[in-house]
Design a protein around this motif. Structure first.
Motif, PDB file in Angstrom:
ATOM      1  N   ALA A  23       0.832  -1.203   0.000  1.00 30.29           N
ATOM      2  CA  ALA A  23       0.000   0.000   0.000  1.00 30.29           C
ATOM      3  C   ALA A  23       0.866   1.252   0.000  1.00 30.29           C
ATOM      4  CB  ALA A  23      -0.935  -0.005   1.211  1.00 30.29           C
ATOM      5  N   THR A  28      -2.768   0.936  -4.832  1.00 29.63           N
ATOM      6  CA  THR A  28      -3.760  -0.056  -5.236  1.00 29.63           C
ATOM      7  C   THR A  28      -4.145   0.034  -6.710  1.00 29.63           C
ATOM      8  OG1 THR A  28      -5.530   1.423  -4.544  1.00 29.63           O
ATOM      9  CG2 THR A  28      -4.744  -0.167  -2.910  1.00 29.63           C
ATOM     10  N   HIS A  29      -3.512   0.938  -7.443  1.00 27.70           N
ATOM     11  CA  HIS A  29      -3.818   1.119  -8.859  1.00 27.70           C
ATOM     12  C   HIS A  29      -2.540   1.059  -9.687  1.00 27.70           C
ATOM     13  CE1 HIS A  29      -7.422   2.717  -6.967  1.00 27.70           C
ATOM     14  NE2 HIS A  29      -8.032   2.582  -8.130  1.00 27.70           N
ATOM     15  N   GLU A  60      -7.524  -0.547 -11.079  1.00 34.66           N
ATOM     16  CA  GLU A  60      -7.336  -1.137  -9.760  1.00 34.66           C
ATOM     17  C   GLU A  60      -6.646  -2.503  -9.908  1.00 34.66           C
ATOM     18  OE1 GLU A  60     -10.023  -1.792  -5.771  1.00 34.66           O
ATOM     19  OE2 GLU A  60     -10.914  -0.901  -7.543  1.00 34.66           O
ATOM     20  N   SER A  61      -5.584  -2.695  -9.151  1.00 37.67           N
ATOM     21  CA  SER A  61      -4.742  -3.888  -9.287  1.00 37.67           C
ATOM     22  C   SER A  61      -5.441  -5.192  -8.933  1.00 37.67           C
ATOM     23  CB  SER A  61      -3.493  -3.756  -8.408  1.00 37.67           C
ATOM     24  OG  SER A  61      -2.780  -2.602  -8.730  1.00 37.67           O
ATOM     25  N   LYS A  62      -6.410  -5.154  -8.037  1.00 36.06           N
ATOM     26  CA  LYS A  62      -7.020  -6.402  -7.573  1.00 36.06           C
ATOM     27  C   LYS A  62      -8.144  -6.909  -8.481  1.00 36.06           C
ATOM     28  CE  LYS A  62     -10.325  -4.376  -4.319  1.00 36.06           C
ATOM     29  NZ  LYS A  62     -10.748  -4.330  -2.914  1.00 36.06           N
ATOM     30  N   ASP A 104      -2.813  -4.796   3.371  1.00 40.77           N
ATOM     31  CA  ASP A 104      -2.579  -5.134   1.963  1.00 40.77           C
ATOM     32  C   ASP A 104      -3.607  -6.132   1.430  1.00 40.77           C
ATOM     33  OD1 ASP A 104      -0.512  -3.373   1.658  1.00 40.77           O
ATOM     34  OD2 ASP A 104       1.075  -4.871   1.772  1.00 40.77           O
ATOM     35  N   THR A 107      -7.020  -4.014   1.043  1.00 40.43           N
ATOM     36  CA  THR A 107      -6.980  -3.030  -0.043  1.00 40.43           C
ATOM     37  C   THR A 107      -6.668  -3.660  -1.394  1.00 40.43           C
ATOM     38  OG1 THR A 107      -4.630  -2.534   0.268  1.00 40.43           O
ATOM     39  CG2 THR A 107      -6.213  -1.195   1.511  1.00 40.43           C
ATOM     40  N   GLY A 108      -6.101  -4.874  -1.373  1.00 38.27           N
ATOM     41  CA  GLY A 108      -5.703  -5.513  -2.622  1.00 38.27           C
ATOM     42  C   GLY A 108      -4.393  -4.976  -3.164  1.00 38.27           C
ATOM     43  N   ALA A 109      -3.643  -4.261  -2.347  1.00 43.04           N
ATOM     44  CA  ALA A 109      -2.401  -3.631  -2.805  1.00 43.04           C
ATOM     45  C   ALA A 109      -1.339  -4.643  -3.209  1.00 43.04           C
ATOM     46  CB  ALA A 109      -1.847  -2.703  -1.716  1.00 43.04           C
ATOM     47  N   TRP A 110      -1.401  -5.877  -2.690  1.00 37.04           N
ATOM     48  CA  TRP A 110      -0.353  -6.829  -3.054  1.00 37.04           C
ATOM     49  C   TRP A 110      -0.628  -7.524  -4.387  1.00 37.04           C
ATOM     50  CZ3 TRP A 110      -0.802 -10.107   2.020  1.00 37.04           C
ATOM     51  CH2 TRP A 110      -2.024 -10.746   2.069  1.00 37.04           C
ATOM     52  N   TYR A 111      -1.756  -7.173  -5.039  1.00 32.37           N
ATOM     53  CA  TYR A 111      -2.007  -7.666  -6.398  1.00 32.37           C
ATOM     54  C   TYR A 111      -1.285  -6.795  -7.415  1.00 32.37           C
ATOM     55  CZ  TYR A 111      -5.759 -10.742  -4.839  1.00 32.37           C
ATOM     56  OH  TYR A 111      -6.480 -11.724  -4.236  1.00 32.37           O
TER      57      TYR A 111
END
Length: 125
Positions: A23, A28-29, A60-62, A104, A107-111
Motif C-alpha cells: 500500500a 492499489t492502482h 485497480e490492481s485487484k 494489503d 486493499t488488494g495492494a499486493w495484487y
C-alpha cells in the motif's frame, strides 16, 4: 522535551506497522497503456467506454478486466487483463506483523496486473 521526542518516534513507528508495504510502495492502482493500429479506436473496460487510443488508464490492481477495442469499419478485438499476488509483498508484510498483512489483503495492494501495455491490431470489415 526528550519524552515528547520518544513519544513521537514510537507513534511514527506504530503508524508504519499499521500500513502494508505494498500500500505504501505501489498503491492499489496501476497505469495501463492502450494503443491500436489504426489509432483512435474506442477502449471499453468491462463494457464501459473509458477512452480512445492511444490512452493510459489507471486500473485497480485487484480486479480482472475485459477490454474491447472498437472502431467503425473495423472488427472488434477483445483482451483480458488478469492479476496475480506478488509474494514479495506478503513476505515483507509478514515480517512487519499482522496489521500490514491485513491492510494489503483488504486493499488488494499486493495484487499486480499481468499487463501494462496492450496494442490491438484492428482488421477492416
Amino acid at each position: 522535551m526528550r519524552a515528547q521526542f520518544l513519544y513521537c518516534l514510537v507513534l511514527a513507528g506504530a503508524m508504519c506497522l499499521c500500513v502494508g508495504c505494498a500500500a505504501i510502495e505501489k498503491g492499489t492502482h496501476e497505469e495501463v497503456d492502450f494503443a491500436s493500429e489504426p489509432t483512435k479506436a474506442d477502449v471499453y473496460v468491462n463494457g464501459e467506454l473509458l477512452g480512445t487510443t492511444p490512452v493510459t488508464l489507471k486500473l485497480e490492481s485487484k480486479e480482472t478486466y475485459r477490454i474491447e477495442f472498437k472502431k467503425k469499419g473495423f472488427g472488434t478485438k477483445k483482451y483480458t487483463i488478469t492479476n496475480h499476488v506478488n509474494t514479495k509483498w506478503i513476505v515483507f508484510d509478514v515480517i512487519l506483523g499482522v496489521a500490514p498483512v491485513l491492510v494489503d489483503a483488504f486493499t488488494g495492494a499486493w495484487y499486480e496486473l499481468d499487463q501494462d501495455y496492450i496494442k490491438a491490431y484492428l482488421e477492416k470489415e
